[in-house]
Write a protein that holds these residues in place. Sequence first.
Motif, PDB file in Angstrom:
ATOM      1  N   LEU A 277      33.121  -8.938  33.339  1.00 26.99           N
ATOM      2  CA  LEU A 277      33.770  -7.625  33.322  1.00 26.99           C
ATOM      3  C   LEU A 277      33.025  -6.641  34.217  1.00 26.99           C
ATOM      4  O   LEU A 277      33.637  -5.892  34.987  1.00 26.99           O
ATOM      5  N   LEU A 278      31.704  -6.645  34.134  1.00 24.90           N
ATOM      6  CA  LEU A 278      30.919  -5.685  34.906  1.00 24.90           C
ATOM      7  C   LEU A 278      31.034  -5.919  36.412  1.00 24.90           C
ATOM      8  O   LEU A 278      31.082  -4.961  37.189  1.00 24.90           O
ATOM      9  N   ILE A 279      31.073  -7.190  36.826  1.00 24.82           N
ATOM     10  CA  ILE A 279      31.139  -7.448  38.272  1.00 24.82           C
ATOM     11  C   ILE A 279      32.581  -7.444  38.792  1.00 24.82           C
ATOM     12  O   ILE A 279      32.811  -7.530  39.995  1.00 24.82           O
ATOM     13  N   GLY A 280      33.561  -7.373  37.857  1.00 24.62           N
ATOM     14  CA  GLY A 280      34.960  -7.301  38.272  1.00 24.62           C
ATOM     15  C   GLY A 280      35.554  -8.635  38.655  1.00 24.62           C
ATOM     16  O   GLY A 280      36.445  -8.716  39.507  1.00 24.62           O
ATOM     17  N   TYR A 281      35.090  -9.721  38.002  1.00 21.73           N
ATOM     18  CA  TYR A 281      35.590 -11.068  38.325  1.00 21.73           C
ATOM     19  C   TYR A 281      36.892 -11.348  37.574  1.00 21.73           C
ATOM     20  O   TYR A 281      36.958 -11.177  36.359  1.00 21.73           O
ATOM     21  N   ALA A 282      37.937 -11.786  38.260  1.00 21.88           N
ATOM     22  CA  ALA A 282      39.218 -12.207  37.674  1.00 21.88           C
ATOM     23  C   ALA A 282      39.653 -11.262  36.552  1.00 21.88           C
ATOM     24  O   ALA A 282      39.665 -11.651  35.379  1.00 21.88           O
TER      25      ALA A 282
ATOM     26  N   VAL B 202      28.593 -14.130  29.027  1.00 24.17           N
ATOM     27  CA  VAL B 202      29.102 -14.277  30.392  1.00 24.17           C
ATOM     28  C   VAL B 202      30.369 -13.448  30.594  1.00 24.17           C
ATOM     29  O   VAL B 202      30.606 -12.911  31.672  1.00 24.17           O
ATOM     30  N   LEU B 203      31.172 -13.293  29.549  1.00 28.90           N
ATOM     31  CA  LEU B 203      32.378 -12.471  29.640  1.00 28.90           C
ATOM     32  C   LEU B 203      32.011 -11.019  29.948  1.00 28.90           C
ATOM     33  O   LEU B 203      32.696 -10.338  30.727  1.00 28.90           O
ATOM     34  N   GLY B 204      30.916 -10.541  29.342  1.00 29.42           N
ATOM     35  CA  GLY B 204      30.439  -9.195  29.656  1.00 29.42           C
ATOM     36  C   GLY B 204      30.025  -9.060  31.105  1.00 29.42           C
ATOM     37  O   GLY B 204      30.306  -8.039  31.756  1.00 29.42           O
ATOM     38  N   ILE B 205      29.372 -10.087  31.631  1.00 29.00           N
ATOM     39  CA  ILE B 205      28.969 -10.084  33.044  1.00 29.00           C
ATOM     40  C   ILE B 205      30.200 -10.100  33.954  1.00 29.00           C
ATOM     41  O   ILE B 205      30.276  -9.367  34.948  1.00 29.00           O
TER      42      ILE B 205
ATOM     43  N   PRO C 109      33.605 -10.734  46.573  1.00 25.18           N
ATOM     44  CA  PRO C 109      34.282 -11.722  45.721  1.00 25.18           C
ATOM     45  C   PRO C 109      33.760 -13.144  45.892  1.00 25.18           C
ATOM     46  O   PRO C 109      33.738 -13.920  44.937  1.00 25.18           O
ATOM     47  N   ALA C 110      33.305 -13.493  47.103  1.00 26.63           N
ATOM     48  CA  ALA C 110      32.805 -14.852  47.340  1.00 26.63           C
ATOM     49  C   ALA C 110      31.546 -15.151  46.522  1.00 26.63           C
ATOM     50  O   ALA C 110      31.240 -16.311  46.236  1.00 26.63           O
ATOM     51  N   SER C 111      30.824 -14.100  46.136  1.00 23.50           N
ATOM     52  CA  SER C 111      29.579 -14.301  45.372  1.00 23.50           C
ATOM     53  C   SER C 111      29.811 -14.400  43.871  1.00 23.50           C
ATOM     54  O   SER C 111      28.907 -14.802  43.136  1.00 23.50           O
ATOM     55  N   HIS C 112      31.016 -14.029  43.422  1.00 16.50           N
ATOM     56  CA  HIS C 112      31.273 -13.968  41.976  1.00 16.50           C
ATOM     57  C   HIS C 112      31.083 -15.312  41.283  1.00 16.50           C
ATOM     58  O   HIS C 112      30.483 -15.388  40.210  1.00 16.50           O
ATOM     59  N   ARG C 113      31.621 -16.370  41.882  1.00 16.69           N
ATOM     60  CA  ARG C 113      31.513 -17.676  41.233  1.00 16.69           C
ATOM     61  C   ARG C 113      30.069 -18.128  41.106  1.00 16.69           C
ATOM     62  O   ARG C 113      29.685 -18.759  40.118  1.00 16.69           O
ATOM     63  N   TRP C 114      29.271 -17.798  42.112  1.00 13.70           N
ATOM     64  CA  TRP C 114      27.862 -18.159  42.040  1.00 13.70           C
ATOM     65  C   TRP C 114      27.134 -17.357  40.965  1.00 13.70           C
ATOM     66  O   TRP C 114      26.255 -17.883  40.273  1.00 13.70           O
ATOM     67  N   ILE C 115      27.516 -16.088  40.809  1.00 13.72           N
ATOM     68  CA  ILE C 115      26.912 -15.257  39.759  1.00 13.72           C
ATOM     69  C   ILE C 115      27.277 -15.814  38.380  1.00 13.72           C
ATOM     70  O   ILE C 115      26.416 -15.928  37.500  1.00 13.72           O
ATOM     71  N   ILE C 116      28.546 -16.174  38.199  1.00 17.12           N
ATOM     72  CA  ILE C 116      28.990 -16.719  36.913  1.00 17.12           C
ATOM     73  C   ILE C 116      28.314 -18.057  36.640  1.00 17.12           C
ATOM     74  O   ILE C 116      27.844 -18.323  35.525  1.00 17.12           O
ATOM     75  N   PHE C 117      28.240 -18.910  37.663  1.00 17.70           N
ATOM     76  CA  PHE C 117      27.583 -20.215  37.504  1.00 17.70           C
ATOM     77  C   PHE C 117      26.114 -20.033  37.125  1.00 17.70           C
ATOM     78  O   PHE C 117      25.605 -20.684  36.196  1.00 17.70           O
ATOM     79  N   ALA C 118      25.429 -19.132  37.843  1.00 19.34           N
ATOM     80  CA  ALA C 118      24.015 -18.880  37.553  1.00 19.34           C
ATOM     81  C   ALA C 118      23.839 -18.317  36.139  1.00 19.34           C
ATOM     82  O   ALA C 118      22.883 -18.672  35.431  1.00 19.34           O
ATOM     83  N   SER C 119      24.779 -17.465  35.704  1.00 17.70           N
ATOM     84  CA  SER C 119      24.705 -16.890  34.356  1.00 17.70           C
ATOM     85  C   SER C 119      24.826 -17.974  33.296  1.00 17.70           C
ATOM     86  O   SER C 119      24.063 -17.994  32.314  1.00 17.70           O
TER      87      SER C 119
END
Length: 364
Positions: free
Chosen positions: A70-75, A65-68, A147-157
């Motif tokens: 980094l790629l999407i630019g989250y936090a 998930v850390l790799g994901i 940015p609003a979609s990032h948390r959902w992407i991380i949660f889904a991951s």
Amino acid sequence: MKVITGIARVLVGVLFIFSGFIKLNDPVGFSYKLQEYFSEQVLDIQFLIPFALIIAIIIVIFELVLGIMLLIGYAPKFTTWCLLLMILFFTFLTFYSAYYNKVTDCGCFGDAIPLTPWQSFYKDVALLLFILVLFFNRKYITPIFAPASHRWIIFASFMLCFAFCYYVLMHLPVFDFRPYKVGNNIPEKMKLPEEARKAEVTYHWKFKVDGEEKVITNHGAYPQVDGEFIGVETKQSEENMIPPIHDFVIEGEEGDITQEVLNAPKVLLIVVYNIRSTELEGYKEIKRLSDEALDKGYMVLGLTASGEKLQQKLRKKYNLNFKFYQTDETALKTIVRSNPGILTLENGTITQKVHWYDASDIKL
């Protein structure tokens, strides 16, 4: 610097995802590697051994998930700090393993890409350099989605990772990179290929001749030199090559029966690497399956590293009508990531392999 940071971002992100997924495919195998690190001979933190599987799952999911992230630019700040702390820890660990020759394979990429301790260390040093670039230039790590979609992407991951992990724990790894995968012939894997090169040892003999040091190099024969022998140094061109399967031996009261088993046309193997920690829920189905196999002319035997008393106790408790034979525990853990696990062989070729949970899938 923006371009360099972008390249580093992609390389580090993809590598973390790949490494995490390979280990997530086989969390039990990674937990065995952690147990090796936790052992008295390495880090001597044996109190963590019972929690090795839980720790393995947490590490590999977080790595992926850390790799994901980094790629999407989250936090970026949080992500780069986590990357830096993780790589510093693993760089220390791989250096310790390499320098003191404690662990022969770090398990970074599971069985898919085995690395020597020094190769693992050099890989981590290269990764550390890329991560330092990201750490000091995090301002260039911009989001690629809203940015609003990032948390959902991380949660889904996280959810997908946990679901995949649950699946492989309840069945077997989806991708089997070990020499005991279905379709492999065990006797063939016990041989080195004809083109395999053997290590070449060079001897450097030192003599004192007429007051001067003289070095004679050859491949082992003691040189006939009129002088005082000082010493000899040896250098090996490469590591000794060993066959993919080198520790598969089946022994019982009658001695070594390995070849008898590998030559048999129909064999059902019940693999129980440790009877003390075996999952007892599987033996009702194993009893049914072994009885059916015997009726159909199969050679049925159990393989374990546990002692005779535990074998007899298990056989009596579930009325098992097959004998257990001794095999190296590490070999059994490599054969199947289940305790118990089930295999069928035809003249040494693995035709089926399942977790005890899928015992009903075995076709006789």
